[in-house]
Design an enzyme around this catalytic site. Structure first.
Site, short mmCIF file in Angstrom:
data_model
loop_
_atom_site.label_atom_id
_atom_site.label_comp_id
_atom_site.label_asym_id
_atom_site.label_seq_id
_atom_site.Cartn_x
_atom_site.Cartn_y
_atom_site.Cartn_z
CG ASP A 169 -7.40 -4.02 3.91
OD1 ASP A 169 -8.44 -3.92 4.59
OD2 ASP A 169 -7.18 -3.32 2.90
CE1 TYR A 190 -3.25 -2.77 0.16
CE2 TYR A 190 -3.84 -2.10 2.36
CZ TYR A 190 -4.04 -2.92 1.27
OH TYR A 190 -5.03 -3.86 1.29
CE LYS A 203 0.38 -17.48 -2.20
NZ LYS A 203 -0.51 -18.64 -2.07
#
Ligand code: NAD
Length: 352
Positions: free
Chosen positions: A242, A136, A186
């Site tokens: 999020d 972000y 991940k």
């Protein structure tokens, strides 16, 4: 113990008043409360949603209790003057990098969850999300690629220190609550996640009493809705957090029961500086009607006692009082009941 109370707009003042009354009912010595203007209320009085005096009050406080911002009469204002900018401004100016969102299905309220009741019953987790880094906040843009096609791109990165400080917050929370910690990433695909995992493993060495495991985000999303009981504290980055925190919140099934904390790096003499607020907004549709459920704000105040003042026993007292009120059928309109804001606040105080 200086608390800046920023009620804000809509139902914000109604729900924060009940949370303040609960704090006062505990009779904690040394508690000092200041009230400041924020959001649309601040715009109408000071022509800015986050006036300098409010920011000063927030900076000198040990913790902030925040209601909600959002005022339909401000919809036409330029973006930087809109009420919602106040919360973004506070996060930025106060360096609030850790977002803590508990998601819990209370006994007897399993039917509110979109999950099957026997699965929902096991949902009681704390999600610790990094808030100021990740994809972000990385470099981003649009360009023309070698094939002459338009291409959008966003850079994902985490520095060692950014992972380390949020990991400490999650490990401390897990240690204090005696819960296992799951770090979600991940790492099978992303270098950012590999570094995340390496740093979390390093930090874990300082918390020998906390059981740590790692889970890929795709699996974590499935587990939250299929086996939520396997989670205690969940640590994750901004992007994955999020999505995962909204998923867990939706699984609870009621907006009026979800508290939150945003913690910064500053340590006060009592604990970690933080801002505490319900997940919900200013709910203009029910504002001023005495209908809002104040429980999310009351539980945010409990989180404040736990994280900013080290008052675990008092935090548990408040949370237990809320569970008992719910078990006794004290339900707001959002939970299918008919109790109003003041009645719910009084019921919690009676059960402290
Ligand atoms: P909202 O959370 O304010 O309301 C959504 C729905 O839930 C409404 O029907 C409302 O009546 C109900 N609801 C919310 N809180 C409740 C409570 N405590 N008890 C009972 N019912 C409750 O979201 P929205 O309607 O999308 O947004 C309204 C305003 O709030 C907007 O201006 C938005 O920008 C702002 N907002 C602010 C924050 C914040 O201050 N952090 C967060 C979300 C939205």
């Amino acid at each position: 113990m200086k608390i800046a109370v920023l009620p804000g707009d809509g139902i914000g003042p109604e729900v924060t008043a009940e949370a303040v009354a609960v704090l006062e009912a505990l009779g904690l010595p040394g508690l000092v409360l200041f009230t400041g203007d924020v959001g649309g209320a601040a715009y109408h009085r000071h022509a800015h949603p986050l006036p300098e005096e409010t920011l000063d009050m927030a900076r000198t406080a040990d913790a902030i209790l925040f209601g909600a911002v959002g005022d339909p009469t401000c919809d036409a204002l330029e973006r930087h003057l809109r009420p919602e900018q106040a919360i973004l401004g506070l996060r930025k100016h106060l360096g609030l990098f850790a977002n803590l969102r508990p998601a819990r299905v209370f006994a007897g309220l399993e039917h509110l969850s979109p999950l099957r009741a026997d699965i929902a019953a096991g949902l009681d987790m704390l999600i610790v999300r990094e808030l100021t880094g990740d994809v972000y906040f990385g470099a981003k843009g649009q360009r023309t690629n070698d094939a002459g096609e338009r291409e959008g791109w966003d850079a994902m990165s985490y520095a060692d220190s950014e992972v380390r400080r949020i990991a400490h917050i999650a490990f401390r929370a897990a240690e204090a609550a005696g819960l296992p910690l799951t770090s979600v990433d991940k790492a099978n695909v992303l270098e950012t996640s590999q570094l995340w995992r390496d740093v979390v493993v390093e930090v874990a060495a300082e918390y020998p009493g906390v059981t740590l495991d790692h889970m890929y985000i795709d699996n974590a999303a499935m587990q939250v809705v299929s086996h939520p009981d396997r989670f205690g504290v969940v640590l994750t980055g901004n992007l994955f957090g999020d999505i995962l925190s909204d998923l867990a919140s939706a699984a609870v099934g009621s907006i009026g029961l979800l508290p939150s904390a945003s913690l910064g790096e500053r340590q006060t003499q009592f604990g970690t500086f933080g801002l505490y607020e319900p997940i919900h907004g200013s709910a203009p549709d029910i504002a001023g009607q005495g209908k809002a459920n104040p429980m999310a704000t009351i539980m945010s105040a409990a989180m404040m006692l736990r994280h900013s003042f080290g008052l675990e026993a008092e935090a548990v007292r408040i949370e237990t009082a809320v569970s008992r009120a719910l078990a006794d059928g004290i339900l707001g309109g959002d939970l299918g009941g008919s109790h109003g804001t003041a009645a719910i606040g009084a019921a919690v105080r009676e059960r402290l």
